[in-house]
Enzyme design. Structure first.
Site: not given
Ligand code: NAD
Length: 335
Positions: A232, A261, A280
């Site tokens: 994000r 964005e 994105h």
């Molecule tokens: P997820 O929930 O499986 O993993 C997120 C991880 O971050 C978790 O393990 C959590 O414990 C950890 N976390 C939470 N707060 C934290 C902090 N303060 N410090 C360190 N770690 C912390 O999520 P995911 O499915 O792996 O997705 C990760 C990110 O990718 C999300 O923000 C999601 O929206 C984004 N995403 C972006 C796109 C894109 O189009 N660019 C596509 C898919 C997902």
């Protein structure tokens, strides 16, 4: 009475047919993607949405029959989750569908930065052939630092290991077994920033992760590191990143997400040759689209069948209020 399912945005044809053929369901579609006709809203039992459909308290107030919202996305910034809870509406998302695509894009950015692919292509298209300007950076044997060892973070870790990199991660909320299972070293945030040759962010947007990377961290981040963010935009303070690029503190950056964005045409990020920008597109593959649509359809059928829920929102409450284990995260100006 049939359950009325309103699909507000694009949805894979196979999954649409599956829903239409499921007994007890009536499937409706928004004429203009991302919008909801108030007359349809009042009678709908479920909304199947993507990120263009904004779910507000005001909208839910009119949705007298609504029991379920499913967003075929990982992100959920477009849904007022507190309002959904207030109105007793179950919310689910489909994060598993996007793991492979988001991890792949992350690695696409890592490879493009380390081998300087985008700069090279630009040079050749400009009619130049100055190979000495394009010295790359070999990944094998280097340290890869992951911030957020969740679904995407663990897949990115596997890919890094395939490239012969040593992988460490910072994730205060992840279980020890996940680190052990993926052979990833558990380090503090500061240790990751100080020691990694490549760093990528895979955290959700929370008050704690907002501007998680800002000047106070850039000052000691490992010099010459490659930085990638596909999570994000608010996670990285963009003005501070620009300063780090100008100071030469980091080698290059690959960014798929931004504070604002679409990225404004006035953004300084557009000016740096060593910064690779994508709009994105982390989940933008045919496969992710199909997987997300089918996951949403399955969740909907199960919910109205036997009440089963999965991947409900909001996620872990601890992300939104636990004490941060690394002092700079609590920078008082950190919003
Ligand atoms: P997820 O929930 O499986 O993993 C997120 C991880 O971050 C978790 O393990 C959590 O414990 C950890 N976390 C939470 N707060 C934290 C902090 N303060 N410090 C360190 N770690 C912390 O999520 P995911 O499915 O792996 O997705 C990760 C990110 O990718 C999300 O923000 C999601 O929206 C984004 N995403 C972006 C796109 C894109 O189009 N660019 C596509 C898919 C997902």
């Amino acid at each position: 009475m049939k359950k009325r399912i309103l699909i507000t945005e694009r949805f894979a044809q196979d999954s649409l047919s599956f829903l239409q053929q499921t007994p007890g369901f009536e499937v409706l579609r928004s004429k203009i993607p991302g919008t909801i006709d108030p007359a349809l809203l009042v009678t709908s039992h479920a909304l199947l949405i993507r990120s263009q459909t904004l779910i507000t308290d005001k909208l839910l107030e009119q949705a007298k029959n609504l029991q379920l919202i499913i967003t075929s996305t990982s992100g959920f910034d477009h849904i007022d989750l507190a309002a959904a809870a207030k109105w007793g509406i179950t919310v689910m998302h489909t994060p598993t569908a996007h793991i492979e695509s988001a991890a792949q894009l992350t690695w696409g950015l890592v490879l493009a930065c380390s081998s300087r692919i985008f700069e090279a292509s630009k040079m050749v298209k400009a009619g130049l052939w100055d190979r000495n300007q394009l010295i790359g950076f070999e990944l094998a044997g280097q340290n890869y630092g992951i911030i957020g060892l969740g679904r995407i973070g663990t897949r990115v870790a596997q890919m890094a290991q395939t490239f012969g990199m040593t992988v460490a991660a910072y994730d205060p909320y992840q279980d020890e077994e996940v680190f052990a299972q993926h052979k990833v070293a558990r380090l503090s945030y500061e240790e990751i920033l100080r020691t990694s040759d490549v760093i990528s962010f895979h955290v959700p947007q929370t008050p704690e992760t907002k501007y998680m990377l800002r000047r106070s961290q850039f000052e000691f981040i490992r010099r010459g590191t490659i930085l990638v963010n596909t999570s994000r935009g608010m996670v990285i303070h963009e003005a501070d990143l620009c300063e780090a690029l100008e100071q030469g503190w980091i080698r290059s950056a690959g960014l798929d997400v931004f504070e604002k964005e679409p990225l404004p045409r006035t953004s300084k990020l557009l000016n740096y040759p060593q910064v690779l920008l994508t709009p994105h597109i982390g989940a933008n593959t045919e496969e992710a689209f199909h997987k997300a649509s089918q996951a949403a359809a399955n969740k909907c059928v199960r919910f109205f069948g036997d009440g089963t829920t999965s991947e409900t929102l909001p996620p872990k409450a601890s992300w939104y209020g636990a004490p941060a284990p690394f002092a700079p995260l609590h920078d008082p100006s950190n919003g």
